[in-house]
Design a protein around this motif. Structure first.
Motif, short mmCIF file in Angstrom:
data_model
loop_
_atom_site.label_atom_id
_atom_site.label_comp_id
_atom_site.label_asym_id
_atom_site.label_seq_id
_atom_site.Cartn_x
_atom_site.Cartn_y
_atom_site.Cartn_z
N ASP A 190 33.84 27.81 25.13
CA ASP A 190 33.79 28.17 23.71
C ASP A 190 32.33 28.49 23.41
O ASP A 190 31.53 27.59 23.13
CB ASP A 190 34.30 27.00 22.88
N ASP B 74 42.26 25.30 19.59
CA ASP B 74 43.19 24.19 19.38
C ASP B 74 43.98 23.92 20.66
O ASP B 74 44.70 24.80 21.15
CB ASP B 74 44.15 24.50 18.23
N LYS C 104 39.32 32.18 23.44
CA LYS C 104 39.52 32.92 22.20
C LYS C 104 40.14 32.06 21.11
O LYS C 104 40.14 32.44 19.94
CB LYS C 104 40.41 34.14 22.46
N THR C 105 40.69 30.90 21.51
CA THR C 105 41.21 29.92 20.56
C THR C 105 40.63 28.56 20.94
O THR C 105 40.10 28.39 22.05
CB THR C 105 42.74 29.87 20.58
N ILE D 2 45.14 27.12 25.38
CA ILE D 2 43.98 27.94 24.98
C ILE D 2 44.16 29.37 25.49
O ILE D 2 44.44 29.58 26.67
CB ILE D 2 42.67 27.35 25.53
N GLN D 3 43.96 30.34 24.60
CA GLN D 3 44.04 31.73 24.99
C GLN D 3 42.67 32.22 25.48
O GLN D 3 41.64 31.87 24.91
CB GLN D 3 44.51 32.58 23.81
#
Length: 320
Positions: free
Chosen positions: A190, A267, A264-265, A236-237
């Motif tokens: 991230d 959560d 890209k995500t 997770i993408q």
């Protein structure tokens, strides 16, 4: 963002060289393998042999020194199977190196011998990097040859050819070649929050977290395997994927393909059947794990030499 780990090969141009089992610099002379390769190598002065009882390397030891290299005459009491001998290659000195399975079980070895599997050799640092790489090659080929004694098409016996790198059916002449099982292992990042995604499998040592990983499937690219496995295990993408390093993993014949993956995500929805836990770690938390710093969390990383350790370390040390 002007600088990104996904557009740089820093901090190492070839990080694979820093992983365990990757130090093999034998000249394999693959283009010169034929039916006489093994016998020619055995007849040369200075030939050394790695002996395996099933998938364990046999080491000579006198209480202090561990020696994995045998001369041909030293193997006789171990009942070597010369028909299944494998020519690994040649050292820079011209010295041939072979791997030979022995028929004596590990439990029956005399006291001057010590059996050890590849994981123990690496974990306990029993061999230097070059020998460890040679063992990885040897144990993978010993296992593949042993698993394919009979033809998958007609069930007849198969014979080893060209120094252990091909098997041919004695009845239908079906030919097979050594297998390598590709595994993607990835550190999802991230970038906006400067953290990485790590998971914990139920079989890990207490407190250890590592990169997510999974087998690459037929008809799948490395990048899509990274995206699929990350999504399946963590929810997770993934966007961009950057290859970073690879590692031979002879348990029994995998190739670990290490990548960085752009999250890209954020959560997490973990696969509870695969992971005991999955969470984001800051750069400082990851460094503490790598350095084995005692922290209230008690979290640790895979040991040095593991490709997961390499991915984590190089992310921590990457300087934008």
């Amino acid at each position: 963002m002007s600088h990104s780990i996904f557009s740089s090969d820093a901090p190492h141009q070839e990080a694979s060289n820093l992983t365990a089992f990757a130090g093999n610099d034998l000249d394999r002379q693959a283009e010169h393998r034929d039916e006489q390769s093994v016998e020619k190598a055995l007849q040369r002065d200075g030939t050394h042999i790695l002996a395996f009882t099933k998938e364990k390397l046999v080491l000579k030891h006198d209480g202090q020194v561990l020696d994995p290299l045998f001369a041909r005459y030293e193997l006789q009491e171990l009942d070597p199977d010369w028909d299944e001998a494998i020519l690994l290659g040649y050292r820079k000195t011209g010295e041939p190196r072979l791997a030979v399975p022995v028929r004596i079980d590990a439990e029956e070895l005399a006291c001057q011998y010590k059996p050890a599997d590849a994981r123990s050799l690496y974990r306990d640092m029993l061999l230097d990097d070059m020998l460890l790489g040679e063992v990885a090659q040897g144990v993978s080929l010993i296992r593949w040859n042993g698993d394919n004694r009979f033809c998958g098409r007609c069930g007849s016996p198969m014979e080893s050819r060209i120094g252990g790198y091909k098997r041919v059916c004695t009845a239908c002449e079906h030919i097979i070649f050594p297998r390598t099982d590709p595994v993607v292992i990835m550190l999802a990042i991230d970038e906006e929050r400067d953290r990485c995604l790590l998971g914990r499998s139920p079989h890990f040592p207490e407190g250890m977290y590592s990169c997510l990983a999974g087998f690459l499937e037929p008809g799948e690219t490395i990048e899509n395997a990274v995206r699929r496995e990350t999504l399946e295990e963590s929810g997770i993408q993934i966007g961009r994927v950057r290859y970073h390093a690879s590692q031979p993993w002879p348990m029994p014949h995998s190739l670990m393909i290490g990548c960085y993956a752009e999250a890209k995500t954020v959560d997490i929805l973990r696969d509870e059947a695969e992971l005991e836990d999955c969470r984001w770690f800051s750069r400082d938390e990851t460094l503490a794990m790598l350095e084995r710093v005692t922290a209230p969390s008690g979290h640790t990383s895979p040991p040095k030499g593991a490709i997961a350790h390499r991915l984590m370390r190089d992310w921590v040390e990457w300087n934008s």
